[in-house]
Scaffold this motif. Sequence first.
Motif, short mmCIF file in Angstrom:
data_model
loop_
_atom_site.label_atom_id
_atom_site.label_comp_id
_atom_site.label_asym_id
_atom_site.label_seq_id
_atom_site.Cartn_x
_atom_site.Cartn_y
_atom_site.Cartn_z
N CYS A 1 0.84 -1.20 0.00
CA CYS A 1 0.00 0.00 0.00
C CYS A 1 0.88 1.25 0.00
O CYS A 1 2.00 1.22 0.52
CB CYS A 1 -0.93 0.01 1.21
SG CYS A 1 -2.18 -1.31 1.16
N ILE B 1 -4.49 -0.31 4.55
CA ILE B 1 -5.66 0.47 4.13
C ILE B 1 -6.28 1.24 5.28
O ILE B 1 -7.37 1.79 5.14
CB ILE B 1 -6.72 -0.45 3.48
CG1 ILE B 1 -7.16 -1.55 4.46
CG2 ILE B 1 -6.18 -1.06 2.19
CD1 ILE B 1 -8.31 -2.40 3.96
N ASP C 1 -6.87 7.20 6.32
CA ASP C 1 -7.82 7.86 5.42
C ASP C 1 -7.12 8.59 4.29
O ASP C 1 -7.62 8.66 3.17
CB ASP C 1 -8.68 8.87 6.21
CG ASP C 1 -9.60 8.19 7.21
OD1 ASP C 1 -9.89 6.98 7.03
OD2 ASP C 1 -10.01 8.85 8.18
N TRP D 1 -6.33 6.10 1.44
CA TRP D 1 -7.32 5.07 1.10
C TRP D 1 -7.77 5.14 -0.36
O TRP D 1 -7.83 4.10 -1.05
CB TRP D 1 -8.51 5.16 2.04
CG TRP D 1 -9.72 4.39 1.60
CD1 TRP D 1 -10.99 4.86 1.44
CD2 TRP D 1 -9.79 2.98 1.27
NE1 TRP D 1 -11.84 3.87 1.03
CE2 TRP D 1 -11.14 2.70 0.91
CE3 TRP D 1 -8.86 1.96 1.22
CZ2 TRP D 1 -11.56 1.43 0.53
CZ3 TRP D 1 -9.28 0.68 0.82
CH2 TRP D 1 -10.60 0.43 0.49
N GLU D 2 -8.05 6.32 -0.87
CA GLU D 2 -8.56 6.40 -2.25
C GLU D 2 -7.52 5.92 -3.25
O GLU D 2 -7.84 5.20 -4.21
CB GLU D 2 -9.01 7.83 -2.57
CG GLU D 2 -10.29 8.24 -1.86
CD GLU D 2 -11.46 7.28 -2.12
OE1 GLU D 2 -11.56 6.74 -3.25
OE2 GLU D 2 -12.25 7.05 -1.19
N ARG E 1 -7.21 2.15 -2.85
CA ARG E 1 -8.37 1.47 -3.44
C ARG E 1 -8.18 1.32 -4.95
O ARG E 1 -8.42 0.24 -5.51
CB ARG E 1 -9.64 2.27 -3.14
CG ARG E 1 -10.87 1.75 -3.86
CD ARG E 1 -11.96 2.81 -3.80
NE ARG E 1 -12.86 2.61 -2.69
CZ ARG E 1 -13.58 3.58 -2.12
NH1 ARG E 1 -13.43 4.83 -2.54
NH2 ARG E 1 -14.42 3.31 -1.15
N LYS F 1 -14.73 0.90 10.37
CA LYS F 1 -14.19 1.40 9.10
C LYS F 1 -13.28 0.37 8.46
O LYS F 1 -13.36 0.13 7.24
CB LYS F 1 -13.43 2.71 9.36
CG LYS F 1 -12.80 3.32 8.11
CD LYS F 1 -12.24 4.71 8.39
CE LYS F 1 -11.05 4.66 9.33
NZ LYS F 1 -10.49 6.00 9.58
N ARG G 1 -15.35 -2.41 6.89
CA ARG G 1 -15.94 -2.01 5.60
C ARG G 1 -14.89 -2.05 4.49
O ARG G 1 -15.16 -2.54 3.39
CB ARG G 1 -16.55 -0.61 5.69
CG ARG G 1 -17.82 -0.52 6.53
CD ARG G 1 -18.53 0.82 6.31
NE ARG G 1 -17.67 1.96 6.60
CZ ARG G 1 -17.57 2.51 7.81
NH1 ARG G 1 -18.23 2.00 8.84
NH2 ARG G 1 -16.79 3.57 8.00
N ARG G 2 -13.72 -1.52 4.77
CA ARG G 2 -12.68 -1.48 3.74
C ARG G 2 -12.19 -2.89 3.39
O ARG G 2 -11.97 -3.20 2.22
CB ARG G 2 -11.52 -0.60 4.21
CG ARG G 2 -11.88 0.88 4.23
CD ARG G 2 -10.73 1.77 4.70
NE ARG G 2 -11.16 3.16 4.74
CZ ARG G 2 -10.42 4.18 5.17
NH1 ARG G 2 -9.19 3.94 5.60
NH2 ARG G 2 -10.89 5.40 5.18
N GLU H 1 -14.65 -4.55 1.17
CA GLU H 1 -14.58 -4.04 -0.19
C GLU H 1 -13.38 -4.63 -0.94
O GLU H 1 -13.51 -5.06 -2.10
CB GLU H 1 -14.47 -2.50 -0.17
CG GLU H 1 -14.45 -1.89 -1.55
CD GLU H 1 -14.46 -0.37 -1.56
OE1 GLU H 1 -14.15 0.21 -2.62
OE2 GLU H 1 -14.76 0.24 -0.50
N VAL H 2 -12.23 -4.67 -0.27
CA VAL H 2 -11.03 -5.24 -0.91
C VAL H 2 -11.23 -6.73 -1.18
O VAL H 2 -10.90 -7.24 -2.26
CB VAL H 2 -9.78 -4.99 -0.05
CG1 VAL H 2 -8.58 -5.73 -0.61
CG2 VAL H 2 -9.48 -3.49 0.03
#
Length: 278
Positions: free
Chosen positions: A72, A89, A92, A95-96, A99, A135, A138-139, A142-143
């Motif tokens: 990352c 991840i 904040d 993160w974008e 992603r 948080k 959730r991330r 998504e990954v």
Amino acid sequence: MNNKLLTERLGVCSWSLQPVNPDDLVAKVLATGVRRVQLALDPLRESPQVWSRTETLFRQNNITILSGMFGCVGEDYTTLESIRLTGGIAPDSTWEQNRKNIQEAAGLAAGMGLSLVAFHAGFIPHQQTDVNYAKMLRRLEEVADMFAASQITLGLETGQETAPALAALLQKLSRPNLGVNFDPANMILYNQGDPIEALRTLGGWVRQVHIKDATRTKVVGTWGEEVPVGTGEVDWRAFFATLQKLNFQGNFLLEREAGAQRVADLIVAKAVVEKHFV
């Protein structure tokens, strides 16, 4: 441990060899005496003009890719505190971008037909009441879904949290393609518990293991030291005996992230695996 020969299950982590291009990587892989690799995907994503020949060269040299790995952006491993703040991840601020990069890595892995990709998720709060815990859930979901779309298992690297904390997270995550890439040395480097006890705790989720060794720090809050396999504090006899009891079916990837004689150290690690594998 199962009917597959060790030669089919033993590989080397490409980043351990510090390759400058695919030809260099092939030469160093062959020098270790193995023909299987966990491939860092970031060079292929970041510099396709250099690394696009990797698969072709691997085929020409009978080298198999066992799994992938991605990192990352913004990670700072200088201290335990710096990686806690910047790793994976979790932040904040990155993160974008992460992603976007991870989505591209998932595409690369799918194109290669990989079945497993691993990464360091970053700091997971030990308290589920922490605002950052939900948080991270959730991330991670998504990954995981990015890879599940191509039937790829996502292996979470061990180390930054205790085994019970990681087990609790995996129990809460409703993603069957999430597993663990177990690194016994990381439990020591991060001072997060006994590797064998951690392996027992996480056993049902372990999909792949790293063969790496370390000594624990004597100063709380600082890094332990990575050392050649067999010279550190990992009890390799107990490690392989525990994997056998767990009926571990995955692969063993030799990893070395310190030192100036990587190939030589990986050859030593290979000998340790061959000694204890049953």
